[in-house]
Each structure stands twice: as structure tokens, then as C-alpha cells.
Motif scaffolding. Structure first.
Motif, PDB file in Angstrom:
ATOM      1  N   UNK A 210      -0.314  12.491 -28.119  1.00  0.00           N
ATOM      2  CA  UNK A 210       0.335  11.539 -29.017  1.00  0.00           C
ATOM      3  C   UNK A 210       0.444  10.241 -28.241  1.00  0.00           C
ATOM      4  N   UNK A 211      -0.188   9.196 -28.733  1.00  0.00           N
ATOM      5  CA  UNK A 211      -0.217   7.934 -28.005  1.00  0.00           C
ATOM      6  C   UNK A 211       0.552   6.899 -28.806  1.00  0.00           C
ATOM      7  N   UNK A 212       1.604   6.347 -28.195  1.00  0.00           N
ATOM      8  CA  UNK A 212       2.460   5.401 -28.899  1.00  0.00           C
ATOM      9  C   UNK A 212       2.185   3.995 -28.387  1.00  0.00           C
ATOM     10  N   UNK A 213       1.986   3.060 -29.283  1.00  0.00           N
ATOM     11  CA  UNK A 213       1.785   1.680 -28.844  1.00  0.00           C
ATOM     12  C   UNK A 213       2.121   0.750 -29.984  1.00  0.00           C
ATOM     13  N   UNK A 214       2.479  -0.493 -29.649  1.00  0.00           N
ATOM     14  CA  UNK A 214       2.644  -1.472 -30.720  1.00  0.00           C
ATOM     15  C   UNK A 214       1.389  -2.330 -30.846  1.00  0.00           C
ATOM     16  N   UNK A 215       0.401  -2.067 -29.969  1.00  0.00           N
ATOM     17  CA  UNK A 215      -0.801  -2.884 -29.931  1.00  0.00           C
ATOM     18  C   UNK A 215      -1.937  -2.164 -30.663  1.00  0.00           C
ATOM     19  N   UNK A 216      -2.325  -2.725 -31.796  1.00  0.00           N
ATOM     20  CA  UNK A 216      -3.335  -2.057 -32.620  1.00  0.00           C
ATOM     21  C   UNK A 216      -4.684  -1.952 -31.927  1.00  0.00           C
ATOM     22  N   UNK A 217      -5.018  -2.927 -31.090  1.00  0.00           N
ATOM     23  CA  UNK A 217      -6.308  -2.882 -30.403  1.00  0.00           C
ATOM     24  C   UNK A 217      -6.352  -1.695 -29.451  1.00  0.00           C
ATOM     25  N   UNK A 218      -5.241  -1.443 -28.792  1.00  0.00           N
ATOM     26  CA  UNK A 218      -5.145  -0.290 -27.887  1.00  0.00           C
ATOM     27  C   UNK A 218      -5.278   1.006 -28.671  1.00  0.00           C
ATOM     28  N   UNK A 219      -4.558   1.083 -29.780  1.00  0.00           N
ATOM     29  CA  UNK A 219      -4.589   2.283 -30.623  1.00  0.00           C
ATOM     30  C   UNK A 219      -5.999   2.526 -31.145  1.00  0.00           C
ATOM     31  N   UNK A 220      -6.693   1.447 -31.527  1.00  0.00           N
ATOM     32  CA  UNK A 220      -8.041   1.627 -32.070  1.00  0.00           C
ATOM     33  C   UNK A 220      -8.954   2.275 -31.041  1.00  0.00           C
ATOM     34  N   UNK A 221      -8.761   1.892 -29.769  1.00  0.00           N
ATOM     35  CA  UNK A 221      -9.625   2.451 -28.737  1.00  0.00           C
ATOM     36  C   UNK A 221      -9.310   3.915 -28.457  1.00  0.00           C
ATOM     37  N   UNK A 222      -8.012   4.257 -28.421  1.00  0.00           N
ATOM     38  CA  UNK A 222      -7.639   5.563 -27.876  1.00  0.00           C
ATOM     39  C   UNK A 222      -7.533   6.662 -28.931  1.00  0.00           C
ATOM     40  N   UNK A 223      -7.189   6.304 -30.177  1.00  0.00           N
ATOM     41  CA  UNK A 223      -6.772   7.336 -31.129  1.00  0.00           C
ATOM     42  C   UNK A 223      -7.910   7.832 -32.010  1.00  0.00           C
ATOM     43  N   UNK A 224      -7.839   9.137 -32.368  1.00  0.00           N
ATOM     44  CA  UNK A 224      -8.749   9.682 -33.361  1.00  0.00           C
ATOM     45  C   UNK A 224      -8.173   9.460 -34.750  1.00  0.00           C
ATOM     46  N   UNK A 225      -6.865   9.629 -34.828  1.00  0.00           N
ATOM     47  CA  UNK A 225      -6.178   9.498 -36.096  1.00  0.00           C
ATOM     48  C   UNK A 225      -4.954   8.618 -35.872  1.00  0.00           C
ATOM     49  N   UNK A 226      -4.599   7.815 -36.886  1.00  0.00           N
ATOM     50  CA  UNK A 226      -3.544   6.825 -36.676  1.00  0.00           C
ATOM     51  C   UNK A 226      -2.475   6.951 -37.756  1.00  0.00           C
ATOM     52  N   UNK A 227      -1.216   6.854 -37.330  1.00  0.00           N
ATOM     53  CA  UNK A 227      -0.100   6.815 -38.262  1.00  0.00           C
ATOM     54  C   UNK A 227       0.664   5.513 -38.093  1.00  0.00           C
ATOM     55  N   UNK A 228       1.027   4.908 -39.211  1.00  0.00           N
ATOM     56  CA  UNK A 228       1.785   3.658 -39.159  1.00  0.00           C
ATOM     57  C   UNK A 228       3.229   3.980 -39.467  1.00  0.00           C
ATOM     58  N   UNK A 229       4.100   3.654 -38.535  1.00  0.00           N
ATOM     59  CA  UNK A 229       5.489   4.074 -38.663  1.00  0.00           C
ATOM     60  C   UNK A 229       6.376   2.890 -39.004  1.00  0.00           C
ATOM     61  N   UNK A 230       7.312   3.118 -39.870  1.00  0.00           N
ATOM     62  CA  UNK A 230       8.257   2.063 -40.246  1.00  0.00           C
ATOM     63  C   UNK A 230       9.573   2.726 -40.599  1.00  0.00           C
ATOM     64  N   UNK A 231      10.622   2.340 -39.881  1.00  0.00           N
ATOM     65  CA  UNK A 231      11.955   2.792 -40.222  1.00  0.00           C
ATOM     66  C   UNK A 231      12.040   4.312 -40.332  1.00  0.00           C
ATOM     67  N   UNK A 232      11.480   4.994 -39.355  1.00  0.00           N
ATOM     68  CA  UNK A 232      11.624   6.442 -39.314  1.00  0.00           C
ATOM     69  C   UNK A 232      10.702   7.222 -40.218  1.00  0.00           C
ATOM     70  N   UNK A 233       9.788   6.534 -40.894  1.00  0.00           N
ATOM     71  CA  UNK A 233       8.838   7.235 -41.760  1.00  0.00           C
ATOM     72  C   UNK A 233       7.423   6.813 -41.433  1.00  0.00           C
ATOM     73  N   UNK A 234       6.473   7.693 -41.722  1.00  0.00           N
ATOM     74  CA  UNK A 234       5.080   7.274 -41.657  1.00  0.00           C
ATOM     75  C   UNK A 234       4.703   6.737 -43.032  1.00  0.00           C
ATOM     76  N   UNK A 235       4.206   5.503 -43.077  1.00  0.00           N
ATOM     77  CA  UNK A 235       3.863   4.895 -44.357  1.00  0.00           C
ATOM     78  C   UNK A 235       2.406   5.124 -44.710  1.00  0.00           C
ATOM     79  N   UNK A 236       1.562   5.266 -43.670  1.00  0.00           N
ATOM     80  CA  UNK A 236       0.154   5.475 -43.937  1.00  0.00           C
ATOM     81  C   UNK A 236      -0.436   6.271 -42.786  1.00  0.00           C
TER      82      UNK A 236
END
Lengths: 322, 323
Positions: A210-236
Motif C-alpha cells: 500500500x503506497x500512500x502519497x499526495x503526489x500523483x506523479x509518484x503514484x502513477x509510477x509505483x501503483x498498479x491500482x489507485x484509490x482517491x481518498x477524501x474525508x475518510x472515503x474512497x471516491x474513485x
């Protein structure tokens, strides 16, 4: 969740966490709000979101480092939520965590070699000689010179410290690794080195991450699947390439605009995570700062809608409900 | 016109931290309303330069050279000279929370600064407070709040309001957006841009984040181990970096691609660990080095058009620059 106890990877359902308020007249703060998460074994799940969105709360909750109000966590078929203290302690060697600030996580009075060996000693893995051998392997694995083992944390550079943290996390051969903003404090060239290292290590060792980051460019490189979190929920939630080519939730769109258009001025919606959000109980949590807000967003809570079934891409937004 | 800030041949070293000096022979002019960006990895001397300008170098550190602000030479050893030089400058830091007093409402903290500049009458002080708060786009009610009740972005706005209250001519911003989220970062940079234009502030923006520099600064200096390795207008640095280090830094910025990339470009090695050599400090990490680089120190040369200066014997060819 169907039969999670037979499956590998990480399964979490219905995670709830409220942080009690400090003052009498304040509401409790939402940490996690009925959150579900599946990470297939050997894959990386990237979690993006602004600070205060509950990313780190989720990390701590998965490892049972905080007490959940409700919810179940299964890691490789083990019911983490139901373990007793001894069982949890044994399980810890299979799940490890890397933090943002290595200097805060390393004991200043232990040499980094000792720091890396500590989890092995605690879990009684191997004999002293075997551990020494293991230490050399680990140093090689993360690209550190062997001579550094006797150094103290402050004698290393930021990049080297983070490599030590990775070596320590991998020492007990975990099947699940959480990296909480591991490169945010590093300079760009070093950041790239560490990210390349983490991806190579995963290919080599096959752990789930599980890789946590606020930087989308970093996430794009490292992650297979991505979750967008907002206020304790995954929105997408979507596969890597799908999320960047076809972002559906307005919040995801605004994050992508803010991060992608680095040479143009982007239209950004202020996230009001820190402030009290006064809305009816049945409203979309993003309604107050959504550029595409509709009247019904303030009265209906969006449910989960699939854009694609396979690979699954879903979104919580009323625009996709008919 | 005389420059607002002029730094001549400034060298700073911290005794007791090895032989390496933090800054070596820095020359820099900042004119009224000019925006200068200072880029480099951690430990390259960015913050030391800012502290030198503010006269806040830690005691015991050795320095040489000359700094003059608004025509006045800054003498770090004299309290009086230091204070008047500081009146021209305001500085904001990476972590706004550590710059604000936690037990005083932010309105009162700003008022203290206004009073130092403009007398003690109540009415104009309150007016000025409302004015600076609206300039940084904070609601007036915020003045009653305490620092911990504000988000990181709002705290950074408060610091900007304080800088405006001082009526400083130069704003030194040391990594002002590093601790903020992507969307908040954009807002603060946009605000910084707007204030700079409205108030004709000179800005020295220090950052390791090149995208922040690109948004705010017209001139860019790239620092490596205490030396300026490249100095050029922003468009030139981003379009055709001549120094291999500048090019490496640019290539290593994480960017959003069309598809997920397989490998991130990076520079080998680690700036903070390289030994001091007699030649170019970057040589051990450089792919364009030759025998000469390890023996001789390259001077800061001018390119033919005089706008772009770089310290390299084997600069990258002009056509080959990154877009």
C-alpha cells in the motif's frame, strides 16, 4: 466479502474510525468512513488524497496500530481484527511500515545495522550468525555499502536513511508492506532512486504494497491500482492507466489538473477538509467544493457505481447514477 | 538603476562541519520587482544564502564577501546595521507553524508588526490589518483565531500578511510550499505571484521544487554544493539546460505521463555525500565528465547570448535541451 479467509492479499471491509473531539461543543472528526479495500497479492495499491483525508489513519488501521470503531481486516487469510495480543505480535513480522521521516523512526543511539536487525531479534528469526549474513544481504538488496552498518542515523544522508528504513521493513520478509509518503521529504533525484528501488524490490520479492502519497506523479509510477481518498472515503478506484486517461469523479479531475498542468495556472477547488463541513447527513461529502455540484448532491449520498466491471473502475458520484 | 540587493563574492563556511563550505563565491543582484529562484538539493547552501541576506547566520560561522541591501552594506557584526537591512526584507519559512506564536491570536501578531512600522493609533492599525488580510485573501474573522486553528495553507497566508505588514521590498521565501498539498500549493504560488505584481515585491524563492520556481520566477539560479552552476532566465533553463546537473534535476522531477513509466530517470549518487575535489564538484556524478573536469574548477561562463551562464567544460549542446 466472499470467503476472505481463503484468499491472499489484503481485504478490508467497513472500516470506521472517528477521532473524538478535544472540545465539548465540537463534532468528532471522521477518520475513516465505511471504507472497503482490496489489494491483490503482489500488487501495489496507490492511495492519493490531501492531508487530513485519512490516508495515514487507513495505514495504521490496516496494521491494527489504532483501534477501529468497526470493520474487518484480512491479510493473507489472517483475520487481523480478531487476533489476540500474542497472535498480533507474531503477525507483525508479516506486515511492515515505512514512514516519511526516517530520522524520526530510527533510534539515534543505535547503529543502523542494529536497527535493521532489531525486528529479527524481536521475532527470534535465525541465529546471530545467520542474522549477520542476512544483514549483508539486506544492505546489498537496498543498494547500501556494507561499511555503513556501523554508522549512526545522523551520519547518513536522507536517501541512505530511507534505504535503511526499507531494509529494516524487509528484514522479516513481510508479505504486506505499507509505505506512507516514503519519498516526500527527499530531493527529486534521490526520490527517483528510491522509487525505482521499491519497484524493483517488489518485482523481486513479490510483497503486496500500500503506497500512500499526495503526489500523483509518484503514484502513477509505483501503483498498479489507485484509490482517491477524501474525508475518510474512497471516491474513485481504478487501474493505473485507466484513472489517468479516464478520471470520472470531479475531485479526481481537480487533483489531476492541479498536478498535471505545472506550467499553466490551473483552476483549483479549495478542499475544505480542515474546516467544519456543515451539510445535511445525506449529502455527497464533496458537494461543498465540487465544481459540478447539482441540487440533488446536497440531499442524496452517492453510492458506488461501476464505470467498468473488469478491471473494476468505480466511482461514488451522483453524475454517474441514473 | 542600482540593484536592491547585491551580493559580491560571498563565501560562508561552518567550522566544525568539515572543510566543505556552505557557499563559495556567490555573486547575485536582485532588482526591484525581480523574481529570482534558487534551486538545489538539500545541503547545497540555499538556506544559508537566505540567512546571510537576513543577517541571521548562526554564530560562529565564518563568512567573507559583501552584501548590500538598498545601497547599504550589511554588517553582520553590528546590531544597528543589521536591523535596518532587515527592514527591507521579510522571510517566510517552510513550516509556518514554527514561525507563529501559538498562544497569541494571529490578528494581534500582525498588529504588532504594523505598529512597529506605523505608530500606535488604533484606527489606522485596524484598517491596515483588514487591508493585509484581504490582500492575502483571508476572511477578517481569521484575526481572532490562533495558529493551530488554521490549516497549513492559511498559516502560510498569515506569514505573507505579516511580510506585507512590514512593507518589505524583498520577500525571501524558503520552501514556502513544500509542506502543502498539491492544490493548496497552487493557491499559495498564485497568491505569491499576484502579490509580487501588485506590490512590486522582489522575491527570492528557494525551493527544490522546479515546478514552483517555474510558476513564480523569471531568473533561476541552480546551486550545487555551494556554487552556482547555472544561472539563466527561467525559459532558457527549462528549455535548454546547459549544465548536466540542471538537466539531471529537470529530468528527475516526477511528471505525470500518458502511460505508467517503467523507470524514473535519476542522477546517480548523492550530492550530500560527494567528497570535495579540486575540480568540478559535480564530476563524480556527471555523465559528460572528462579528465579535465576532475582537475580544474570550471568558471561560470557566459553563453553567446550572455543570458545563460553555466560552470561546465562540456556543456550540453543547445539543440539537445529538454523541451
Amino acid at each position: 466479502m466472499n470467503q476472505p479467509n481463503n484468499s491472499t492479499g489484503v481485504h478490508a471491509t467497513g472500516l470506521m474510525k472517528l477521532w473524538p473531539s478535544q472540545k465539548k461543543n465540537q463534532q468528532d472528526r471522521v477518520g475513516l468512513n465505511n471504507l472497503d479495500l482490496i489489494i491483490p497479492a503482489g500488487k501495489t495499491f496507490g492511495l492519493v488524497g490531501e492531508s487530513g483525508s485519512g490516508k495515514s489513519t487507513l495505514a495504521l488501521a490496516l496494521l491494527r496500530l489504532i483501534k477501529l470503531d468497526a470493520g474487518e481486516v484480512w491479510i493473507d487469510g489472517q483475520a487481523i481484527h480478531a487476533l489476540d495480543e500474542k497472535g498480533l505480535r507474531n503477525q507483525r513480522q508479516h506486515m511492515q511500515l515505512i514512514f516519511q521521516n526516517p530520522l524520526a523512526a530510527l533510534d539515534p543511539r543505535h547503529s543502523v545495522g542494529d536497527a535493521i536487525l532489531e525486528p529479527l531479534v524481536l521475532h527470534n528469526v535465525g541465529t546471530a550468525i545467520q542474522r549477520r549474513q542476512q544483514l549483508q544481504n539486506l544492505f546489498e538488496l537496498v543498494g547500501l555499502g556494507r561499511t555503513l552498518a556501523s554508522r549512526y542515523p545522523h551520519q547518513l544522508s536522507g536517501g541512505q536513511q530511507q534505504r535503511v528504513m526499507i531494509a529494516r521493513a524487509l528484514a522479516s520478509r513481510p508479505s504486506f508492506l505499507i509505505a506512507d509518503e516514503p519519498v516526500s521529504a527527499l530531493d527529486a533525484p534521490i526520490q527517483a532512486q528510491i522509487l525505482n528501488l521499491l519497484r524493483d524490490l517488489q518485482t523481486e520479492l513479490g510483497f503486496t504494497m500500500l503506497f500512500i502519497s499526495h503526489d500523483l506523479a509518484v503514484i502513477q509510477f509505483i501503483a498498479d491500482r489507485i484509490g482517491v481518498m477524501y474525508h475518510g472515503q474512497l471516491l474513485e478506484q481504478a487501474e493505473n492507466n485507466e484513472l489517468f486517461s479516464n478520471p470520472c469523479h470531479p475531485y479526481t479531475e481537480s487533483l489531476l489538473t492541479a498536478a498535471g498542468a505545472s506550467h499553466q495556472s490551473a483552476v483549483v477547488n479549495p478542499g475544505k477538509q480542515q474546516q467544519e463541513i456543515n451539510q445535511g447527513p445525506n449529502s455527497c461529502i464533496y458537494a461543498h467544493s465540487c465544481p459540478r455540484v447539482m441540487q440533488k448532491c446536497r440531499h442524496h449520498e452517492p453510492s458506488l457505481r461501476y464505470i467498468n466491471k473488469s478491471p473494476p473502475h468505480w466511482v461514488k458520484c451522483l453524475h454517474y447514477e441514473n | 538603476m542600482n540593484p536592491l540587493v547585491s551580493i559580491r563574492d560571498l563565501s560562508v563556511s561552518y567550522p566544525g562541519r568539515g572543510t566543505a563550505s556552505a557557499l563559495k563565491h556567490i555573486n547575485l543582484d536582485i532588482h526591484h520587482g525581480e523574481t529570482v529562484g534558487l534551486v538545489g538539493e538539500s545541503g547545497c547552501g540555499k538556506t544559508t544564502l537566505a540567512l546571510a541576506l537576513m543577517g541571521m547566520l548562526p554564530p560562529g560561522c565564518a563568512w567573507q564577501g559583501e552584501i548590500s541591501i538598498a545601497g547599504q552594506q550589511v554588517d553582520f557584526y553590528q546590531q544597528a546595521g543589521r536591523a535596518s537591512a532587515r527592514d527591507q526584507c521579510a522571510m517566510i519559512f517552510q513550516n509556518p507553524q514554527t514561525s507563529l506564536n501559538p498562544v497569541i491570536a494571529i490578528g494581534r501578531q500582525i498588529i504588532r508588526i504594523i505598529r512597529r512600522r506605523g505608530g500606535l493609533e488604533k484606527q489606522p492599525t485596524q484598517q491596515r490589518l483588514a487591508e493585509v488580510l484581504s490582500l492575502v485573501e483571508l476572511p477578517a474573522e481569521c484575526s481572532k483565531l490562533y495558529p493551530h486553528e488554521l490549516s497549513g495553507g492559511m498559516q502560510q497566508r498569515v506569514l505573507l500578511a505579516m511580510a506585507l505588514a512590514r512593507q518589505a521590498n524583498i520577500l525571501i521565501a524558503d520552501e514556502p510550499t513544500t509542506a502543502l498539498d498539491a492544490s493548496t500549493r497552487m493557491q499559495i504560488l498564485a497568491l505569491l505571484n499576484r502579490l509580487q505584481q501588485q506590490q512590486n515585491l522582489a522575491v527570492l524563492l528557494i525551493s527544490h521544487d522546479l515546478s514552483a520556481i517555474a510558476r513564480v520566477c523569471r531568473q533561476v539560479l541552480i546551486l550545487y554544493q555551494g556554487r552556482v552552476v547555472e544561472q539563466a532566465p527561467q525559459e532558457l533553463i527549462f528549455r535548454q539546460p546547459r549544465h548536466p546537473y540542471s538537466a539531471g534535476l529537470l529530468a528527475a522531477i516526477p511528471k505525470i505521463h500518458r502511460r505508467r513509466p517503467d523507470k524514473l530517470l535519476s542522477l546517480p549518487g548523492d550530492a550530500s555525500l560527494e567528497a570535495v575535489t579540486s575540480g568540478c564538484a559535480f564530476a563524480p556524478r556527471c555523465s559528460r565528465r572528462d579528465v579535465y573536469c576532475e582537475q580544474q574548477l570550471p568558471p561560470l561562463n557566459c553563453a553567446l547570448d550572455l543570458q545563460q551562464r553555466f560552470a561546465c567544460f562540456n556543456p550540453r549542446p543547445i539543440q539537445g535541451g529538454l523541451k
